[in-house]
Write a protein that holds these residues in place. Structure first.
Motif, short mmCIF file in Angstrom:
data_model
loop_
_atom_site.label_atom_id
_atom_site.label_comp_id
_atom_site.label_asym_id
_atom_site.label_seq_id
_atom_site.Cartn_x
_atom_site.Cartn_y
_atom_site.Cartn_z
N LEU A 252 -8.14 -18.86 32.82
CA LEU A 252 -8.33 -19.56 34.08
C LEU A 252 -9.75 -19.26 34.53
CD1 LEU A 252 -7.28 -21.14 36.55
CD2 LEU A 252 -6.46 -18.96 37.48
N VAL A 253 -10.60 -20.29 34.58
CA VAL A 253 -12.01 -20.08 34.89
C VAL A 253 -12.39 -20.86 36.14
CG1 VAL A 253 -12.56 -19.68 32.46
CG2 VAL A 253 -12.88 -21.96 33.43
N GLY A 254 -13.44 -20.39 36.79
CA GLY A 254 -13.95 -21.03 37.98
C GLY A 254 -14.80 -20.05 38.76
N ASP B 225 -16.28 -14.01 32.12
CA ASP B 225 -17.15 -13.99 30.95
C ASP B 225 -16.73 -15.12 30.01
OD1 ASP B 225 -18.45 -13.49 28.52
OD2 ASP B 225 -18.39 -11.31 28.80
N LEU B 226 -17.52 -16.20 29.97
CA LEU B 226 -17.13 -17.35 29.17
C LEU B 226 -17.25 -17.08 27.68
CD1 LEU B 226 -18.49 -20.37 31.24
CD2 LEU B 226 -16.30 -19.19 31.38
N ASN B 227 -18.07 -16.12 27.27
CA ASN B 227 -18.09 -15.75 25.86
C ASN B 227 -16.78 -15.07 25.46
OD1 ASN B 227 -20.62 -16.61 24.62
ND2 ASN B 227 -21.60 -15.29 26.14
N GLN B 228 -16.22 -14.24 26.35
CA GLN B 228 -14.89 -13.69 26.13
C GLN B 228 -13.86 -14.81 26.01
OE1 GLN B 228 -13.71 -10.98 29.21
NE2 GLN B 228 -14.75 -9.24 28.29
N VAL B 229 -13.97 -15.79 26.88
CA VAL B 229 -13.03 -16.91 26.87
C VAL B 229 -13.09 -17.64 25.53
CG1 VAL B 229 -12.50 -19.15 27.92
CG2 VAL B 229 -13.06 -17.18 29.38
N MET B 230 -14.30 -17.97 25.08
CA MET B 230 -14.43 -18.75 23.84
C MET B 230 -13.96 -17.94 22.63
SD MET B 230 -17.90 -20.99 24.30
CE MET B 230 -18.96 -19.57 24.58
N ASN C 283 -11.57 -15.51 22.65
CA ASN C 283 -10.19 -15.03 22.68
C ASN C 283 -9.14 -16.05 23.14
OD1 ASN C 283 -10.45 -11.93 22.20
ND2 ASN C 283 -12.04 -12.38 23.71
N CYS C 284 -9.55 -17.07 23.86
CA CYS C 284 -8.57 -17.94 24.51
C CYS C 284 -8.54 -19.32 23.86
CB CYS C 284 -8.89 -18.08 26.00
SG CYS C 284 -8.85 -16.49 26.87
N ALA C 285 -7.38 -19.69 23.38
CA ALA C 285 -7.23 -20.99 22.72
C ALA C 285 -7.26 -22.14 23.71
CB ALA C 285 -5.93 -21.03 21.92
N THR C 286 -6.81 -21.87 24.94
CA THR C 286 -6.69 -22.90 25.97
C THR C 286 -7.41 -22.43 27.22
OG1 THR C 286 -4.50 -23.43 25.08
CG2 THR C 286 -5.03 -24.32 27.25
N THR C 287 -7.99 -23.37 27.96
CA THR C 287 -8.68 -23.03 29.21
C THR C 287 -8.30 -24.02 30.30
OG1 THR C 287 -10.56 -21.95 28.13
CG2 THR C 287 -10.95 -22.85 30.32
N LEU C 288 -8.05 -23.47 31.49
CA LEU C 288 -7.83 -24.26 32.69
C LEU C 288 -9.00 -24.00 33.62
CD1 LEU C 288 -4.44 -24.45 34.63
CD2 LEU C 288 -6.63 -24.45 35.81
N ALA C 289 -9.71 -25.05 34.01
CA ALA C 289 -10.91 -24.92 34.86
C ALA C 289 -10.58 -25.37 36.28
CB ALA C 289 -12.05 -25.75 34.30
N LEU C 290 -10.87 -24.50 37.25
CA LEU C 290 -10.52 -24.74 38.65
C LEU C 290 -11.78 -24.75 39.49
CD1 LEU C 290 -7.80 -24.98 40.28
CD2 LEU C 290 -8.07 -22.54 40.79
N GLY D 161 -10.17 -25.54 44.44
CA GLY D 161 -8.74 -25.81 44.52
C GLY D 161 -8.26 -26.97 43.70
N HIS D 162 -9.13 -27.59 42.92
CA HIS D 162 -8.76 -28.72 42.08
C HIS D 162 -8.90 -28.34 40.60
CE1 HIS D 162 -8.76 -31.62 45.46
NE2 HIS D 162 -9.77 -30.89 45.91
N VAL D 163 -7.98 -28.82 39.77
CA VAL D 163 -8.09 -28.63 38.33
C VAL D 163 -9.04 -29.69 37.79
CG1 VAL D 163 -6.89 -28.69 36.12
CG2 VAL D 163 -5.80 -27.60 38.10
N LEU D 164 -10.16 -29.25 37.21
CA LEU D 164 -11.12 -30.18 36.63
C LEU D 164 -10.78 -30.52 35.19
CD1 LEU D 164 -14.64 -29.03 37.89
CD2 LEU D 164 -13.00 -30.58 38.95
N ALA D 165 -10.19 -29.56 34.46
CA ALA D 165 -9.86 -29.81 33.06
C ALA D 165 -8.88 -28.75 32.60
CB ALA D 165 -11.11 -29.77 32.18
N CYS D 166 -8.06 -29.11 31.62
CA CYS D 166 -7.14 -28.16 31.00
C CYS D 166 -6.90 -28.62 29.57
CB CYS D 166 -5.82 -28.10 31.77
SG CYS D 166 -4.65 -26.87 31.11
N GLY D 167 -7.16 -27.74 28.60
CA GLY D 167 -6.98 -28.11 27.21
C GLY D 167 -7.61 -27.09 26.29
N PRO D 168 -7.83 -27.45 25.02
CA PRO D 168 -8.47 -26.54 24.08
C PRO D 168 -9.82 -26.06 24.62
CG PRO D 168 -7.54 -28.41 22.92
CD PRO D 168 -7.42 -28.72 24.39
N THR D 169 -10.06 -24.77 24.49
CA THR D 169 -11.20 -24.14 25.16
C THR D 169 -12.53 -24.81 24.87
OG1 THR D 169 -10.12 -22.00 25.38
CG2 THR D 169 -12.52 -21.99 25.32
#
Length: 251
Positions: free
Chosen positions: A35-37, A189-194, A196-203, A206-214
């Motif tokens: 979950l990033v933002g 840390d977006l390098n950690q995200v890329m 380790n995380c297969a999926t990312t939800l971007a907030l 208060g709005h979800v901008l995107a959700c899917g493969p990182t």
């Protein structure tokens, strides 16, 4: 396999909307999801809404798990009790069960989670004696000792040194793969995200901008919208994605 989906989820504090119609398709278990933002984007509020600590419009849909199988580790966890690490994890295991009798499988679960996060050597240390990073690792162990099927963690690596960040994220990835649990981590840390995380939800606000493969979510345009910076995703000599920040956006 467990999944978690959001359908037009909203939440507010007083008269102020913090989340507005946040929706995403089913988030899969078995892998880590980020979950990033930016700060104040609503990430902690979304966690509390998913965990049932806040009301609001919309629905949180769990498949393959119930709310009783969800554990939430907030950003700030108080650890001033005069307990050892071992005792604190037993407390987390037995809390809510209505009894304190310990069976052999309870002790085995505590030993296993201590070993998973390389905390066995600290088992008899008092909580107030621990460093910030050690306390954070203990909080993660407390969260997982019951074997939850849905895990929400708010900045679980913020107090950890570089080695412990790697170690904890590897252990969380292994737990997800072994159990099929949904594990949603708020990370900066977006390098950690890329890595380790297969999926990312971007907030954002208060709005979800995107959700899917990182790597499909973390595009230069989305990073610019989230953080107001210009950035590129390139490949290192081993072929792994690396985020390079060029500077503030001119927009």
């Amino acid at each position: 396999m467990v999944t978690l989906a959001l359908d037009r989820v909203s939440a507010r504090y007083g008269r102020r909307d913090i989340l507005s119609d946040a929706s995403c398709p089913p988030i899969p278990g078995g892998v880590l999801t980020a979950l990033v933002g930016a700060n104040a984007a609503g990430k902690s509020t979304l966690f509390r809404r998913i965990a049932g600590q806040l009301g609001g419009r919309g629905s949180v849909h769990l498949s393959g798990a119930t709310l009783d199988e969800l554990r939430y580790m907030p950003q700030d966890t108080a650890m001033n009790a005069a307990l050892t690490v071992y005792e604190s994890i037993i407390l987390a295991l037995k809390q809510g069960e209505g009894g304190w009798r310990l069976a052999a499988q309870d002790l085995a679960a505590v030993d296993a989670v201590l070993a998973r996060f390389d905390l066995s050597a600290l088992a008899q240390r008092q909580l107030p004696e621990l460093s910030g990073g050690q306390r954070q690792a203990v909080s993660i162990a407390q969260t997982l000792v019951t074997g939850p099927r849905v895990v929400l963690m708010d900045e679980p690596t913020s107090a950890l040194d570089l080695y412990r960040q790697y170690e904890v994220l590897e252990a969380l990835r292994a737990y997800a793969a072994e159990t099929g649990a949904v594990i949603l981590l708020a990370l900066h840390d977006l390098n950690q995200v890329m890595r380790n995380c297969a999926t990312t939800l971007a907030l954002s606000s208060g709005h979800v901008l995107a959700c899917g493969p990182t790597l499909e979510v973390l595009t230069p345009d989305l990073i610019r919208n989230l953080y107001g910076i210009e950035a590129r995703v390139e490949r290192c000599s081993r072929g792994e994605p690396v985020l390079i920040v060029d500077g503030p956006s001119a927009a």
